[in-house]
Design a protein around this motif. Structure first.
Motif, PDB file in Angstrom:
ATOM      1  N   LEU A 208      53.150  34.098  54.620  1.00 18.57           N
ATOM      2  CA  LEU A 208      52.118  33.691  53.659  1.00 18.57           C
ATOM      3  C   LEU A 208      51.499  32.410  54.197  1.00 18.57           C
ATOM      4  O   LEU A 208      52.191  31.428  54.434  1.00 18.57           O
ATOM      5  N   MET A 209      50.185  32.456  54.413  1.00 18.93           N
ATOM      6  CA  MET A 209      49.477  31.290  54.921  1.00 18.93           C
ATOM      7  C   MET A 209      48.579  30.735  53.821  1.00 18.93           C
ATOM      8  O   MET A 209      48.113  31.462  52.945  1.00 18.93           O
ATOM      9  N   ILE A 210      48.363  29.433  53.877  1.00 23.13           N
ATOM     10  CA  ILE A 210      47.608  28.757  52.834  1.00 23.13           C
ATOM     11  C   ILE A 210      46.569  27.846  53.470  1.00 23.13           C
ATOM     12  O   ILE A 210      46.831  27.212  54.509  1.00 23.13           O
ATOM     13  N   GLU A 211      45.397  27.815  52.876  1.00 24.28           N
ATOM     14  CA  GLU A 211      44.306  26.973  53.346  1.00 24.28           C
ATOM     15  C   GLU A 211      44.426  25.592  52.720  1.00 24.28           C
ATOM     16  O   GLU A 211      44.573  25.470  51.499  1.00 24.28           O
ATOM     17  N   GLU A 212      44.378  24.562  53.547  1.00 27.68           N
ATOM     18  CA  GLU A 212      44.523  23.197  53.061  1.00 27.68           C
ATOM     19  C   GLU A 212      43.157  22.664  52.636  1.00 27.68           C
ATOM     20  O   GLU A 212      42.404  22.106  53.421  1.00 27.68           O
ATOM     21  N   GLY A 213      42.827  22.853  51.370  1.00 24.48           N
ATOM     22  CA  GLY A 213      41.539  22.426  50.856  1.00 24.48           C
ATOM     23  C   GLY A 213      40.444  23.401  51.234  1.00 24.48           C
ATOM     24  O   GLY A 213      40.619  24.287  52.066  1.00 24.48           O
ATOM     25  N   THR A 214      39.283  23.260  50.635  1.00 24.30           N
ATOM     26  CA  THR A 214      38.165  24.154  50.922  1.00 24.30           C
ATOM     27  C   THR A 214      37.671  23.952  52.343  1.00 24.30           C
ATOM     28  O   THR A 214      37.246  22.857  52.718  1.00 24.30           O
ATOM     29  N   GLY A 215      37.761  25.001  53.138  1.00 24.01           N
ATOM     30  CA  GLY A 215      37.312  24.918  54.526  1.00 24.01           C
ATOM     31  C   GLY A 215      38.281  24.227  55.463  1.00 24.01           C
ATOM     32  O   GLY A 215      37.956  23.987  56.624  1.00 24.01           O
ATOM     33  N   GLY A 216      39.474  23.894  54.978  1.00 18.04           N
ATOM     34  CA  GLY A 216      40.459  23.203  55.805  1.00 18.04           C
ATOM     35  C   GLY A 216      41.254  24.167  56.658  1.00 18.04           C
ATOM     36  O   GLY A 216      41.070  25.382  56.603  1.00 18.04           O
ATOM     37  N   PRO A 217      42.167  23.641  57.474  1.00 20.19           N
ATOM     38  CA  PRO A 217      42.992  24.501  58.324  1.00 20.19           C
ATOM     39  C   PRO A 217      44.016  25.293  57.511  1.00 20.19           C
ATOM     40  O   PRO A 217      44.408  24.887  56.416  1.00 20.19           O
ATOM     41  N   PHE A 218      44.434  26.416  58.069  1.00 20.39           N
ATOM     42  CA  PHE A 218      45.495  27.212  57.471  1.00 20.39           C
ATOM     43  C   PHE A 218      46.830  26.821  58.108  1.00 20.39           C
ATOM     44  O   PHE A 218      46.882  26.439  59.276  1.00 20.39           O
TER      45      PHE A 218
END
Length: 235
Positions: A208-218
């Protein structure tokens, strides 16, 4: 914040370590890394060609990034992903190879792998209920006018044109590369990755991958082992 369901080898796997250095970022820790020395390619040129996949980290996409449905929670997603992973036996991709898809390069199975195709299709179906509906802007960004009828149908049904029969498993290692640069980039990729592609790739977890903030790195949020604990052997 968006989530994605992917495959990536464990953090200590030689393939993960090599990919992290090539891309310039470790998808597990988020640490920024120096690229390997490559004859004929400067550090800034490597950084340019890896800018797109660096943001997403080294992975093979199984379910494309999605916003979580408001009625459901991250803890529910984690619980269901853990349950689902326990129902799927680990398997091997016999061999990955450097190959060009359109104008970018990825690591692809050297021969079709039905098990990874099945896994991706099952995940898309099983976890679609967690996906918030696409906005009109999301649909427009998918360039609907350039899609085939099947891809257009997938976009509206599953939120992604490239699923089911349209899916092709790949692990991106560059962004777009123009034709002039391809004769230099492709040999460099082969030199870097072929030493860690000699063995089959074990698919024994779902990430499970998550995006760090809008448009941030995963980054990798969690790895979910496949198969029952008492029977985690290669199928």
């Amino acid at each position: 914040m968006r989530y994605a369901i992917c495959f990536t080898p464990p953090a200590s796997d030689p393939l993960s370590l090599m990919a992290a250095h090539w891309l310039g970022r470790n998808v597990f820790s988020g640490e920024m890394l120096e690229p390997p020395a490559v004859r004929g390619l400067g550090i800034h040129e490597i950084a340019f060609h890896t800018a797109v996949p660096r943001r997403y980290g080294f992975h093979g996409l199984l379910k494309a990034p999605f916003h979580l449905c408001p009625e459901l929670s991250e803890s529910q997603l984690l619980r269901d992903l853990m349950r689902f992973s326990g129902t799927v036996l680990p398997f091997q991709i016999p061999r990955l190879e450097v190959a060009r898809l359109g104008n970018f390069y990825s690591l692809l199975p050297s021969v079709p792998c039905e098990r990874i195709q099945y896994l991706a299709s099952a995940i898309v179906q099983e976890f679609d209920r967690f996906r918030a509906p696409l906005s009109e802007a999301d649909i427009e960004r998918s360039d609907p006018d350039g899609l085939s009828a099947a891809q257009f149908s997938n976009l509206h049904r599953w939120g992604n044109p490239y699923v089911m029969e349209e899916f092709r498993f790949h692990m991106p290692v560059t962004g777009p590369v123009n034709a002039i640069d391809m004769p230099r980039i492709e040999p460099a990729l082969r030199m870097i990755f072929e030493p860690v592609l000699s063995e089959p790739v074990l698919v024994s977890n779902v990430a499970l991958m998550i995006e760090e903030g809008t448009g941030g790195p995963f980054r990798v949020h969690s790895l979910h082992p496949m198969g029952k604990v008492s029977a985690r052997k290669i199928a």
